[in-house]
Design a protein around this motif. Structure first.
Motif, short mmCIF file in Angstrom:
data_model
loop_
_atom_site.label_atom_id
_atom_site.label_comp_id
_atom_site.label_asym_id
_atom_site.label_seq_id
_atom_site.Cartn_x
_atom_site.Cartn_y
_atom_site.Cartn_z
N ASP A 746 0.50 -1.44 0.00
CA ASP A 746 -0.20 0.17 0.03
C ASP A 746 0.63 1.25 -0.08
O ASP A 746 0.71 2.68 -0.20
N TRP A 747 2.09 1.37 0.43
CA TRP A 747 2.82 2.44 0.81
C TRP A 747 4.29 1.92 0.61
O TRP A 747 4.71 0.61 1.03
N VAL A 748 5.17 2.31 -0.07
CA VAL A 748 6.79 2.23 0.19
C VAL A 748 7.65 3.04 0.26
O VAL A 748 6.98 4.51 -0.03
N ILE A 749 8.58 2.94 1.46
CA ILE A 749 9.26 3.75 1.82
C ILE A 749 11.12 2.94 1.57
O ILE A 749 11.40 1.81 1.39
N ASP A 750 11.71 3.82 0.36
CA ASP A 750 12.38 3.80 -0.20
C ASP A 750 14.17 4.43 0.08
O ASP A 750 13.96 5.82 0.09
N LEU A 751 14.51 3.54 0.89
CA LEU A 751 15.87 4.24 1.29
C LEU A 751 17.37 4.36 0.14
O LEU A 751 17.11 3.48 -0.65
#
Length: 789
Positions: A746-751
């Motif tokens: 539903d949500w992506v956090i990319d580092l």
């Protein structure tokens, strides 16, 4: 017709396996081409590891061990001959697996790759001021000074002084941290022992501990602890194990702290009951050593420098930076050493581990990082015609790094080696010269070769692997709406650069980024450990060789009670660690024989035939006259079989069925209930922990690469499970490289954008569709290509 001579020559180019029956293998026969790259595929539990590791690699290692003297063999692990009819054409096997590197507190990335040894020599030659030999820079060598009288021949005795300068910090003994107990968590000093002063779980004054502490005679049990003399307090807290007699019984007394270290700190934190885990977290305090500031080294070792850099500074550098520093040193007297050290450090960068530092504790490396660190030892090797055996080498790799790993595997093959790879990743299967697909299912439904040939042949074969090889997930048409947010502010663990991020709750969040970008640092450093957060990783589960899925999950308790109720006897009879144990092997199922100088052997117990229970216990059955099972037959069942058995009929046991359903839910239906935990892979361990925690009240679940070890066909099942968790009101945070999981988020956090000090920043937050549309990061580019965007 082919001539016999030509056929014989051809046979030298094959590893021939005929009639392999290890674990679930059903008389498997394969002929593997040497000096080629062979990939073994198939669902988890299909028999890949049994064939590659349990048969081919195990026999190679056993034969090598047999070439050593009996004296040396006494120090080696006992290796039984695999259950196979014919196994020839073997060459020396080097196993590069994902077993965590020894979590010894003294083990670092530098010590396990010999980089530290080379650095120590370098500093002993070039460091100013000069302080001594290489051991003067070793945090594992203590400084020793001693003197004594020594008689030389017939002459007078002379006084001889012996000294050795080591680099170990004396305060922390080279560990870098000091541990301490918060005594207020152990006892209430206003009370006496008889008034219940001790607040350690399970240490009540009514049980054995109470009888030992009250009857030991080292202090007055009616005196408040704050009034104890220094000696009495030391006896209460620190006294080493001492034989005492209480109420006419011979017992062992130990102070609270050694007793806690033995009964709590030697256990797996994950396996502890919640209240015990909370006590340990409260009572034990670890802090950086104030004397060496965590460097582990003495002041003298830190004072010697090369171009203004101490050995502690060098070990703390990111390896990619350290490689540059070493290349900048021009000193003809140590030129070969500088070249060798530079080449080793360059190998780290080449293999995608340039973001690590040499002082990183080896026990903190992930399975994938550990495997790639082991590879470094072999990349520069002059050996050829070796068989290299890899266990899912793409584990923990971002799609961007998979190509680099493929190049390394091909590099090993092109040097004239045989490379055997167990793998699920389609991009890694694609490069194979030869593919062996096992199946068709897992456990008893597997153990057969269902395809052998080329990758194109696999694709057209119709096997489960062939059908799913070109699977591509599609982006979800709609995503869930968050119910809130979990705030992270100023996160600076490892390479994180003061990260601020709001992690949405009530949805499936996937945290991505290249290896070393800071994903684990962010989640394990700032999210895991909070109230209501259940973090589930792949670390080994501590336990004895008697531990199995049934004991770990608590499944055995309702099963024992069901047997006891059906037969009108005590539950303890159905425990192989208690009253029901076979007296001959004490419930182990095998007899361990120590042969002194020779290697010890384990043989199946003749009394119980490996079933672990007394014969009288096996006369009790559960499940009615037609399909009744004894306790050993139940432990031999797979999870799927047991779920059916305990779900209906006379054996119906809702408490057991609920646990079994969760195990099946996480894709472990093929495991047998009595399989030793020591035989599980990292992915299997994580899914076992997940199944155990699914019954808890925690609201936020953190999973670290849950697709590890999962076949392409099983990823869909995992996504269904994650959806069910979120739909039941949980928040799920997944650290993952698998594009199918990213697409399902539903949500992506990319580092990123890179690794180490080139990472540690949030480079994207949003929906997978937005990530694909912007293609602003490496992850975005690969995900777009994956979904065909």
């Amino acid at each position: 017709m082919q001539s016999p001579a030509l056929h014989a020559a051809d046979s030298h180019d094959l590893i021939r396996v005929h009639g392999a029956r290890e674990n679930n293998l059903k008389d498997v026969s394969v002929e593997l081409p040497k000096r080629r790259l062979t990939v073994f595929t198939g669902v988890s539990g299909s028999g890949k590891s049994s064939l590659v590791f349990g048969t081919i690699a195990a026999e190679s290692q056993r034969l090598i061990n047999e070439t050593y003297s009996a004296f040396l063999q006494g120090f080696m692990p006992t290796l039984a001959r695999p259950d196979v009819d014919v196994l020839d054409g073997l060459t020396t096997a080097i196993i590069v697996d994902q077993e965590r590197l020894g979590a010894n507190v003294r083990s670092t990335v530098g010590t396990v790759t010999d980089s530290n040894a080379m650095l120590r020599i370098l500093f002993s030659r070039l460091g100013q001021p000069h302080i001594g030999s290489p051991q003067a820079f070793s945090f594992n060598v203590a400084s020793v000074s001693a003197s004594g009288m020594f008689k030389r021949g017939e002459g007078k005795a002379e006084k001889v002084t012996f000294s050795r300068i080591g680099g170990m910090c004396q305060r922390c003994e080279g560990v870098g941290s000091v541990s301490d107990f918060d005594l207020t968590a152990l006892y209430d000093d206003t009370k006496s022992l008889n008034e219940g002063a001790i607040t350690v779980p399970g240490y009540s004054m009514d049980g054995w501990y109470g009888r030992i502490y009250r009857g030991c005679g080292f202090f007055d049990p009616d005196k408040p602890i704050r009034e104890f003399s220094k000696r009495e307090l030391d006896d209460l807290l620190h006294k080493e194990p001492t034989k005492i007699k209480v109420e006419g019984v011979n017992l062992t007394y130990a102070g609270l702290i050694p007793q806690i270290q033995k009964s709590f700190l030697s256990k797996d934190r994950e396996a502890m009951q919640p209240h015990v885990r909370a006590f340990v977290d409260r009572a034990v305090v670890f802090s950086t050593c104030p004397e060496c500031e965590g460097t582990r080294l003495s002041e003298a070792a830190r004072s010697s420098k090369i171009a203004g850099i101490s050995i502690a500074d060098a070990c703390a550098m990111q390896i990619s930076d350290l490689a540059g520093w070493v290349r900048g040193l021009h000193e003809p007297s140590v030129a070969p050493l500088l070249t060798a050290l530079g080449d080793t450090l360059d190998s780290f960068v080449e293999i995608g581990l340039g973001y690590l530092s040499l002082d990183r504790p080896s026990g903190t490396l992930s399975g994938g990082e550990a495997q790639r660190t082991k590879m470094i030892r072999h990349l520069g090797s002059s050996l050829t015609d070796v068989t290299y055996v890899f266990d899912e080498p793409t584990t923990g790799l971002h799609p961007h790094d998979v190509q680099r790993m493929n190049d390394l595997l091909l590099q090993l093959r092109d040097k004239g080696n045989t490379v055997l790879v167990v793998e699920h990743e389609p991009e890694a299967i694609e490069i194979a010269d030869h593919v062996v697909d096992l199946g068709p299912g897992a456990g008893t439904a597997g153990g057969e070769v269902v395809f052998e040939g080329t990758v194109d042949g696999l694709r057209a074969s119709g096997t489960l692997t062939g059908r799913h090889l070109d699977d591509r997930a599609s982006l979800k048409p709609s995503v869930r709406t968050p119910s809130g947010a979990l705030e992270v502010r100023g996160a600076s663990t490892h390479n994180l650069q003061g990260v601020d991020v709001d992690i949405p709750l009530g949805v499936l969040t996937v945290v991505t980024g290249v290896a070393g970008s800071g994903k684990s640092s962010l989640i394990h450093g700032s999210v895991a450990g909070r109230d209501g957060v259940v973090a589930i990783d792949q670390t080994p589960i501590r336990g004895s060789r008697r531990s199995n899925p049934a004991t770990y999950t608590g499944l055995l308790d309702p099963i024992r009670k069901a047997f006891a109720k059906a037969n009108g006897v005590k539950p303890a009879l159905f425990s192989a660690n208690s009253e029901g144990a076979c007296p001959n092997c004490n419930g182990a199922g095998v007899i361990y024989t120590d042969l002194g100088m020779m290697a010890g052997v384990a043989t199946t117990c003749e009394e119980c035939e490996g079933k672990r229970f007394q014969a009288s216990v096996l006369e009790y059955h559960l499940g009615g006259p037609d399909n009744g099972k004894d306790i050993s037959e139940v432990l031999a069942m797979s999870v799927a079989e047991a779920e059916e058995f305990f779900g209906a009929g006379e054996a119906r046991t809702p408490a057991a069925h609920a646990v079994l359903a969760r195990l099946a839910d996480v894709g472990l239906g093929y495991l047998t209930l009595g399989q030793p935990l020591t035989t599980l892979s990292g992915g299997e361990r994580q899914r076992l922990k997940l199944a155990t925690h699914m019954g808890e009240k925690g609201g936020v679940y953190v999973l670290d690469e849950p697709t590890t070890g999962l076949h392409l066909a099983d990823v869909e099942q995992l996504l269904g499970l994650l959806d069910r968790l979120v739909d039941s009101g949980k928040s799920v945070i997944v650290i993952e490289h698998h594009q199918g999981v990213m697409a399902h988020a539903d949500w992506v956090i990319d580092l990123g954008p890179g690794a180490g000090h080139d990472g540690g920043r949030i480079v994207f937050e949003g929906t997978p569709a937005d990530l694909v549309a912007t293609r602003s990061t490496l992850t975005g580019e690969h995900l777009a290509a994956y979904v065909g965007g």
